[in-house]
Design an enzyme around this catalytic site. Structure first.
Site, PDB file in Angstrom:
ATOM      1  CB  CYS A 130      -0.927  -0.010   1.213  1.00  0.00           C
ATOM      2  SG  CYS A 130      -1.944   1.475   1.338  1.00  0.00           S
ATOM      3  CB  CYS A 170      -0.432   2.429   4.077  1.00  0.00           C
ATOM      4  SG  CYS A 170      -1.954   1.802   3.365  1.00  0.00           S
ATOM      5  CG  ASP A 171       3.297   1.081   4.342  1.00  0.00           C
ATOM      6  OD1 ASP A 171       2.848   1.555   5.405  1.00  0.00           O
ATOM      7  OD2 ASP A 171       3.085  -0.088   3.979  1.00  0.00           O
TER       8      ASP A 171
END
Ligand code: NAP
Length: 315
Positions: free
Chosen positions: A140, A143-144
């Site tokens: 993701c 997200c990261d």
């Protein structure tokens, strides 16, 4: 079993647990069949159990670890009386009411169901991938990506997701190598052009990732040329696997309406499925946003939809 629950929630990621908090607070005494512990995203708590730090969930200015966040969700649902069954649903029957849900030989009955079984990112299936998930390997970018500022990273895949993630990641990384197993992308032309035009993206055609290096953190990947078999090493600190997702909907085949890729279909602006009293929320019906916060939001919607639907049955 003779007792009929007001609502059974199948799945316990951010969507299912938010639905549990809301239905429990509405005194509906939900039963959450949360799944079984495993090393995949198909486990209690869902995909966030496989991540490390979550920095974009509102309300946690310092960030929070994914598993801790899900533990908090669960504790909040329990506080209001949600009951948990740590097993996997093996069958459902929504032909007649009350609806029936089985965990192997044990039958549960409910007036309404909330389906929140999530989705899983497809993985390459090579050694080290699971171990380093959250430690350099990610599924993701939203997200990261932020953790890879100024670094050199790689993205695997040739579809719209891979190009979208690679493009997004150039906001943070110095260089993004897009590794694709063929010599042309599956992605739409406009997305492809975006990758071609981005000076931070280098495309490695005809290559597959064949080894993931590093003990506690990703230190690089070996890639193999699919044409001549030569192996080389990319010294990347991040590897984003973007080869597609699959919703966890096998259980509902032939029962609930799905789109051509297996995601459950809900009515626009609602979490209602094609079966009265059965609602779906989270990634199992969302292939666009796939964020914990959007899943939680739709879990809240499902709880309110279920509550109103149950009330209407009494009327
Ligand atoms: P996808 O279209 O199925 O593409 C998956 C890609 O991963 C393909 O290029 C495939 O290679 C590659 N791949 C699959 N398994 C692999 C493996 N084991 N090793 C290496 N490569 C592998 O999946 P997606 O990109 O997630 O897109 C899913 C759907 O969402 C699509 O309909 C897409 O258009 C849509 N989407 C749209 C947008 C947008 O419009 N902004 C953004 C994201 C997704 P091959 O090409 O060789 O098969």
């Amino acid at each position: 079993m003779s007792d009929v629950a007001n609502v059974i929630i199948v799945g316990s990621g951010p969507a299912g647990l938010t639905a549990a908090i809301y239905t429990a607070r509405a005194s509906l005494s939900p039963i959450v069949i949360e799944g079984e512990p495993s090393s995949t995203s198909d486990q209690p708590g869902g995909q966030l159990m496989l991540t490390t730090e979550v920095e974009n969930f509102p309300g946690f200015p310092e960030g929070i670890m994914g598993p801790e966040l899900m533990m908090n969700f669960r504790a909040q649902a329990e506080r209001f009386g949600a009951q948990f069954i740590t097993e996997k649903v093996t069958a459902i029957d929504v032909e007649s009411r009350p609806y029936r849900v089985w965990v192997r030989d044990t039958e549960y009955q409910a007036h309404s169901l909330i389906v929140s079984t999530g989705a899983r990112a497809l993985m390459l299936g090579i050694d080290g991938e699971d171990r380093l998930l959250g430690h350099g390997v990610s599924t993701c970018a939203t997200c990261d990506g932020f953790f890879f500022r100024g670094q050199e990273i790689a993205v695997v895949g040739g579809g719209d997701s891979a190009i979208e993630e690679a493009t997004f990641l150039t906001k943070f990384a110095d260089k993004v190598t897009l590794i694709h197993r063929r010599d042309e992308f599956r992605a739409s032309k406009i997305m492809q052009q975006r990758a071609f035009d981005n000076p931070k993206i280098e495309i490695l055609w005809n290559h597959t990732v064949t080894a993931i290096n590093g003990d506690s953190r990703l230190e690089g990947v070996d890639v193999t040329n699919t044409v001549d078999g030569t192996v080389s090493t990319l010294p990347v600190t991040g590897l984003f696997v973007a080869i597609g997702h699959r919703p966890n909907t096998d259980l509902f085949a032939g029962i609930l309406d799905m789109d051509e890729t297996g995601y459950l279909v809900t009515a626009p602006g609602s979490t209602a499925t094609n079966i009265d009293g059965v609602f779906a929320c989270g990634d199992v019906q969302d292939h666009t946003y796939r964020q914990a916060i959007t899943a939680a939001g739709s879990g809240c919607m499902a709880a309110i939809d279920a509550e109103r639907w149950l009330e209407a049955q009494h009327d």
